[in-house]
Every structure is written in structure tokens, then in C-alpha cells.
Design an enzyme around this catalytic site. Structure first.
Site, PDB file in Angstrom:
ATOM      1  N   ASP A 478      38.513  42.074  31.362  1.00 28.47           N
ATOM      2  CA  ASP A 478      37.319  42.007  32.209  1.00 28.47           C
ATOM      3  C   ASP A 478      36.063  41.793  31.369  1.00 28.47           C
ATOM      4  OD1 ASP A 478      35.867  42.035  34.554  1.00 28.47           O
ATOM      5  OD2 ASP A 478      36.626  43.973  35.231  1.00 28.47           O
ATOM      6  N   ASP A 548      35.923  39.551  43.048  1.00 28.61           N
ATOM      7  CA  ASP A 548      35.971  40.964  43.406  1.00 28.61           C
ATOM      8  C   ASP A 548      35.976  41.155  44.920  1.00 28.61           C
ATOM      9  OD1 ASP A 548      36.124  41.973  40.870  1.00 28.61           O
ATOM     10  OD2 ASP A 548      34.024  42.539  40.713  1.00 28.61           O
TER      11      ASP A 548
END
Length: 728
Positions: A478, A548
Site C-alpha cells: 500500500d 477503496d
């Protein structure tokens, strides 16, 4: 050989079975663009490049008053000696001037494709797959060599381009701008398409006609960004999914970029893409070489769908690498939305056990497992296990999962550092910063300075130890903030504007080492979802967390736009809880499954909250996905109905043999007293018979292609259905 040079006409001809790219040397020294498009056999240069003197366009050749660089369609134009349009590059000499005059020096035709040092790229597995043309130009006053690289593939309708600058002289030169490619089209009657958005709303399609002047997209965030993707396309007027000429260009790079199109008063269009010149420079010392990122260029005479299928085939086979490139991906469950930071080892085991019972193959442990991280305010950089949460460590959890027949995956955010961390207290200068200036926080974190070799080496060693510490089959990498104060304590003042690009070179070096050391790990990139969904990352990590936003309705637009360039096998897609954590919407579990099943299926929810009926439905959908995931992940995509135009969305995948097809249909909101919808399919063999898997109906391919499927009247919101056809 698909590259030829016609000595008489000074003409370079790059071609394969479907496309042609032609370049001409004008007056023996200027490199001009002739043509890029459908395959042709012969061009008469005089018919393609007529010259005429224009007012206020300087005459660059005294013997030819009709000739001017200001109107010449060039392959790699400069500014300062007669061409007033957008340049592809700009150099600054030691005396401060930026005027250059690169003239043709030589050419070379290479079998295969050279590697780009330190950068991701499209590649070949055998030299016979492609040929590369290298055109060398030289500025004798500056002592700089300029090499233009063109590779044409035999089996893909693709051309790649990149550029190197080589300092052949004795003085330093500053590169202020260096695009990876530039093309001058001979007309301007195009629509311009690109992918725009923001966090949780990435890669929405925007299409509009070209206008006079400059139009551009870019990122100056230190990443390719949620806001703009380093891809754009030119579409002929009226081009659709399956008809019309389309040119698509995608930059194989993950940092700051710029793509621009300039339409001049004479209706020509200059297109370029490369590193964003804003806040960039690079000092080139004697005998040094600077390599630009590579641009992947696709031409399709079969509309946007043809362009996408070419990109998909190329990306799956010659951009993505590693053992997972050709493998279907595991169905996983991620604990993030189920627990966030608040979990125990027993809670994770409960989630894994429930997931295993539904047919899920892998458990992924997300943020919160390291340091003393109970929220997002600390511990990034402290990559050691929090024993309060995991008393048996990663090895104990992985061993438990393996014993249950599940693989183990792990979340990391290695490029970041928390001010509240042991690492920051030891090395406060290891983050990007400018001395004397404040250090701006985003998500309570700073960015490690990957332009520094010692930081990269520490990260490689730390992650090597981490990945060796347990049986890890998957890593989610990430990156949750963009760059501010993008300076480096390790660079001198004259090189500070190199920081952002040096950061990318450092990141690519780290990824090359780690993915080579751990070929058995499936790496997935992520940047707050889709903030770095680009070909540069896919070269190292063959899939990306798409967004997301896991809301099924929003994902229709996100996945549709993403599919313009990226194949389904690269898209991570999860079934999440409701009300959705990003949009607050409540959609049925079936629709959530069906949206995620159009890519790499995963789950990110508390399974205990599902009813018995929902759990059984999930189990059945997982079993069905196991039957179709080869077709979805490696089939040819045909987009049928766009989600931006109404309440319906549909797309389908067809295997290479046209023997199997999977059609996904979604309705967002029901309409009272609606008309019947007849959905024409694509990509099937009209002569084959196809049997529908769930009701045993048999159709001829031409019936499905020309008449289509008539859908029943639907009286419910958030409806979805999957049709699976096999030849019989």
C-alpha cells in the site's frame, strides 16, 4: 523483418500484419512523422508531406523557402529554432541557453527489444517477437546524443517508444523536459478520451472534442494519482466500442507525468506524454545517459473495444511478469473492513474459519499487525510483530491457516514512515523534507526518501527478513499519501528537482529485488485503492487494488473505466459489508458478488453478519466463479452497456477459442412499466451453437450476435445476472 529503410526516399517503415508506422528524413537531418495507422504497403512522401510557407513561420532551410520546422510534423520536436508548438524536450546548457539543434546522425535496426535500465517496460521473451529501430540525433555544439527508440511487435498491434539522452561532451547539461514520445497527427478531428477521478471514484471516462490550443492531463503528486491516469486516447468522430479508428497511449511509469495535445491553426494535432516537466530537472554529467520511461502505443480500427483488447493482451503477456502472470488468482478474504485496527488472533482465526467454509482460499491480514499500531497515528517503519495482538507471531497465524488449507497474505506500507515510530526517532532525516520547512502530514505519516540508497537498502533488508519470517503467499503493498516537501537531504541544491524521479527509480529497484527474491509471493499494489494503477506498477506486481470504494454501484463505473486499458486479471475486487463503508448504500449480496466476480474476486467483510441464506448464496457464487474465472481473468472483454448512460450496465468475456462466454448484466434502479431490453452479444462465433448453463437453452452464435438476449422485465433495484454459455 518488420522494419525497413528506403534509402531513396529516406523512409523508415515499421509494420506488422495490421499496422504501419512511417518516418521520413527531410533534408537529410530532420526526423518527420508520416503515418501511423492501418497497414499500408507504399507511401509517396511527397503526397504526405506537402510544404508551404506560412506567415510568421521561419524558413529553416534557405534553399527551400517553403520549409519550416513550425509546420513540419516531427517525431521529437524542440523549441527555440522555429517551431513554436509544444516541444518534446528542453535542455539547458552551461551558459543558460535552452536552444538546441539535434540533427540526424545514424540509425540501427535491432532484432528484439533492449532493456530499459532501472525502469519498467514492455518486454519480449524471444528476439523474434519484435524489432527495434534506434534513430540517433546529435547536437554537436552541446555534445549531446539523442536516441529515439521504436519497437514494433510481431503479434501485438503495439509500438513502444522511449528516448535516451547521452552526454558525449565535457560539460554538464540540465534536462528540463523529456517526453517519452511525441506524434504530430495531420488532422484535428478527434475526440480526446482520458480517465479522471479522485479517491474512491477513480478512472471515470471523460470524452470531448479537441479544441485549438493545448489541452493536458497531469500529476504532480509523486504518483500517477487517483485524479488522472497516465493514459489517453484519440477517437475518430463517431467512434464507438466496436467501430472507428482509436489511438491509445499509456505511459509505463508510476510517478509525475504529463500528457498534452496541441491543436494548431492548421488543424494538426501534436500529442506527447512523459515525465511531468513541472518541478523537474536532471543534471546530465559527461558520459552519463538519461533514460525516459516507455510509452505503450496502440492503434485500433475496431473502436475502443479493439483498443482495450489489444492493451489487455499486451499487458497480460508482455508487461506483467512472474509465475502468477499466467495463473488464475486465489479468492481471498481481507480483514480490514471487518475489524479495522481492532483485532485479536482469535478473531482473525474466526474470520478465516468462516471464510474457509464458504470456499475462500486465502486470508489476508491488513493494517495494524506491527509496532504498537492501534490506529493510523503510529508505527509505519516498525515492521515487527505486535505480540499483544499476535502472541504467536505471523508464523503462528500462517501455520494455523496453512493447517486449515488456506494461504496467508500480509498488508504492508513500506514507503511510509510515522513520526511516532522507532525508525523516525533513529532517522528523522530519512523522510522527504526540506530543511527549515514544516513536514506536512497526510494520514499522520511522511514519505520515506527512496532517492537515498541507504534507505532503499534498509527497506530491502527489512522486508526480506519479514517475508522470510512466515509462510507468506501474498503481499498487499500500500501507499496512502502523496508527496509534499519533495526534497532530499542526500542531494545537492542543483539536484533537488531530481528527487521525485529518483524516488521512483529507488522504488523500482526495491521492487525488482524483492519480486525476484520472492517469486512465490503474489504481490498486489495499492495506493489508497487505485491511486497508482499504472503499467509501471503492473510490471512488478501483476494486480492492483482497484479502488477503496467497494460499493457495487460505484464499482460498475470504476471497473468499466479501468477496463479501457487494464485487463480483469489485474483488478482486485472485493465483496464488502453493507451499508457500504464509502457510499452508505445497501445492495444485495448477490449483486456485490456479481460485480466483484467480473474481476479478481475477494471478500472484505464480517462473515458472521451474513444470514444463513446469504452465506449459502456466497458459497454457491464462489463455486460458480471457480468455473468461470479462467474466462474472466484471461478472456477477451466486450463492453456492452456503459454505466454512465443509464440504469443498465453489461459486459462479457469470451475465451480465445470462442467456445465459452460469460455475460454480466446489472440494473441499478428499476423503471416502472419499462420496455423490454434486447442485449446483443459480441465476440462469439456466428457458426457455433451455444448452450446456456442454467436453463439448457441452445442458441446459434449469430442469433446472440444479431438478435441478442431478450431480458425479462425487472421490477427490483440492484438486480444482477450472469449468463454462461458453452459451445455444444
Amino acid at each position: 523483418m518488420p522494419i525497413e529503410f528506403n534509402e531513396k526516399h529516406q523512409l523508415f517503415h515499421l509494420y506488422n500484419g495490421k499496422i504501419t508506422y512511417m518516418i521520413q528524413l527531410v533534408h537529410g537531418k530532420y526526423v518527420a512523422h508520416l503515418y501511423w495507422g492501418r497497414r499500408v504497403h507504399v507511401l509517396q512522401p511527397s503526397n504526405i508531406l506537402p510544404f508551404k510557407g506560412r506567415a510568421f513561420s521561419p524558413a529553416n532551410e534557405p534553399a527551400d523557402p517553403q520549409f519550416s520546422l513550425d509546420t513540419l510534423p516531427q517525431e521529437y520536436p524542440a523549441y527555440g529554432n522555429g517551431d513554436f508548438r509544444t516541444p518534446a524536450y528542453q535542455l539547458q546548457s552551461p551558459d543558460g541557453s535552452t536552444v538546441t539543434e539535434f540533427v540526424y546522425d545514424s540509425y540501427e535496426i535491432i532484432r528484439g527489444k533492449p532493456f530499459l535500465q532501472g525502469l519498467p517496460m514492455a518486454y519480449v521473451e524471444e528476439d523474434e517477437e519484435a524489432d527495434t529501430l534506434v534513430i540517433t540525433l546529435v547536437d554537436s555544439i552541446l555534445g549531446i546524443g539523442l536516441n529515439l527508440y521504436y519497437t514494433i511487435y510481431r503479434d501485438f498491434d503495439v509500438i513502444t517508444r522511449s528516448v535516451t539522452f547521452e552526454n558525449l561532451g565535457s560539460k554538464e547539461v540540465d534536462i528540463l523536459k523529456c517526453m517519452s514520445m511525441s506524434v504530430d497527427f495531420h488532422n484535428s478531428t478527434w475526440d480526446w478520451l482520458h480517465l479522471q477521478g479522485t479517491w474512491a471514484r477513480e478512472r471515470h471516462i471523460e470524452r470531448r472534442p479537441l479544441t485549438h490550443g493545448v489541452q493536458a492531463i497531469s500529476s504532480s503528486r509523486g504518483a500517477s494519482s487517483h485524479q488522472q491516469n497516465p493514459f489517453f486516447a484519440l477517437l475518430s468522430k463517431g467512434a464507438t466500442e466496436e467501430r472507428g479508428d482509436v489511438y491509445g497511449i499509456s505511459l509505463i511509469y508510476s510517478g509525475n507525468f504529463q500528457a498534452s495535445i496541441e491543436v494548431d491553426p492548421f488543424e494538426t494535432s501534436r500529442v506527447s506524454v512523459g515525465i511531468n516537466p513541472f518541478n523537474f530537472s536532471w543534471r546530465l554529467k559527461p558520459r552519463e545517459i538519461f533514460q525516459t520511461p516507455e510509452a505503450l502505443m496502440v492503434f485500433s480500427p475496431e473502436g475502443m473495444g479493439g483498443m482495450s483488447r489489444t492493451f489487455h493482451k499486451m499487458i497480460r503477456n508482455r508487461v506483467c511478469r512472474g509465475v502468477y502472470r499466467d495463473q488464475t488468482r486465489p479468492i481471498l478474504i481481507n480483514n480490514w473492513e471487518a475489524t479495522y485496527f481492532q483485532f485479536t488472533e482469535n478473531k482473525l482465526k474466526e474470520i478465516a474459519n468462516a471464510a474457509k467454509g464458504l470456499g475462500i482460499e486465502m486470508f489476508v491480514l491488513d493494517d495494524g499487525w506491527f509496532g504498537h499500531r492501534d490506529n493510523d497515528k503510529s508505527s509505519l517503519g516498525d515492521w515487527f510483530v505486535n505480540r499483544k495482538k499476535l502472541p504467536h507471531g505471523l508464523q503462528g497465524l500462517a501455520g494455523y491457516l496453512n493447517g486449515k488449507g488456506m494461504n496467508f497474505g500480509l498488508w504492508v506500507e513500506p514507503e511510509m514512515i510515522s513520526p511516532d515510530s522507532e525508525l523516525y526517532r533513529r532517522h528523522p532525516d530519512w523522510c522527504l523534507h526540506v530543511p527549515g520547512r514544516s513536514r506536512t502530514l497526510s494520514r499522520n505519516q511522511l514519505v520515506l526518501d527512496l532517492s537515498r540508497e541507504e534507505v532503499c537498502e534498509w527497506l530491502i533488508d527489512t522486508l526480506t527478513s519479514l517475508f522470510q519470517s512466515a509462510s507468506i503467499s501474498y503481499v498487499k503493498w500500500d501507499m496512502n499519501r502523496n508527496m509534499t516537501e519533495a526534497g532530499s537531504a542526500a542531494l545537492p541544491p542543483e539536484r533537488q528537482l531530481e528527487t521525485a524521479h529518483r524516488y521512483m527509480l529507488g522504488l523500482y529497484r526495491i521492487l525488482e529485488v524483492l519480486t525476484s527474491r520472492f517469486p512465490e509471493i503474489l504481490f498486489e499494489s495499492c495506493s489508497g485503492g487505485g491511486g497508482r494503477f499504472d503499467l509501471g506498477m503492473l510490471y512488478y506486481m501483476p494486480q492492483t487494488w482497484t479502488s477503496d470504494d467497494t460499493d457495487a454501484v460505484e464499482r460498475l463505473k470504476i471497473q468499466y473505466g479501468t477496463s479501457l486499458v487494464f485487463p480483469a486479471v489485474t483488478m482486485g475486487a472485493h465483496v464488502s459489508d453493507v451499508p457500504n463503508h464509502q457510499a452508505g448504500r445497501v445492495t444485495p449480496i448477490k449483486m456485490r458478488c456479481h460485480v466483484a466476480m467480473a474481476a479478481n474476486l475477494g471478500f472484505e467483510l464480517n462473515i458472521d453478519k451474513l444470514s444463513r441464506e446469504e452465506k449459502e448464496l456466497v458459497r454457491q457464487e464462489i463455486q460458480f466463479y471457480q468455473q468461470i474465472k479462467d474466462i474472466v481473468q484471461f478472456g477477451n472483454l466486450y463492453r456492452l452497456i456503459a454505466p454512465f448512460e443509464g440504469m443498465d450496465t453489461a459486459w462479457m468475456y469470451v475465451d480465445d477459442n470462442q467456445g465459452q462466454a460469460v455475460v454480466f448484466y446489472y440494473k441499478i434502479l428499476a423503471t416502472p412499466n419499462p420496455p423490454f431490453l434486447r442485449m446483443k452479444l459480441r465476440g462469439l462465433n456466428p457458426e457455433m451453437k451455444y448452450k446456456q448453463h442454467d436453463d439448457d437453452r441452445v442458441f446459434y452464435g449469430d442469433e446472440l450476435l444479431k438478435i441478442g438476449l431478450t431480458l425479462p422485465l425487472i421490477k427490483k433495484d440492484y438486480f444482477s445476472r450472469i449468463f454462461y454459455f458453452k459451445s455444444c
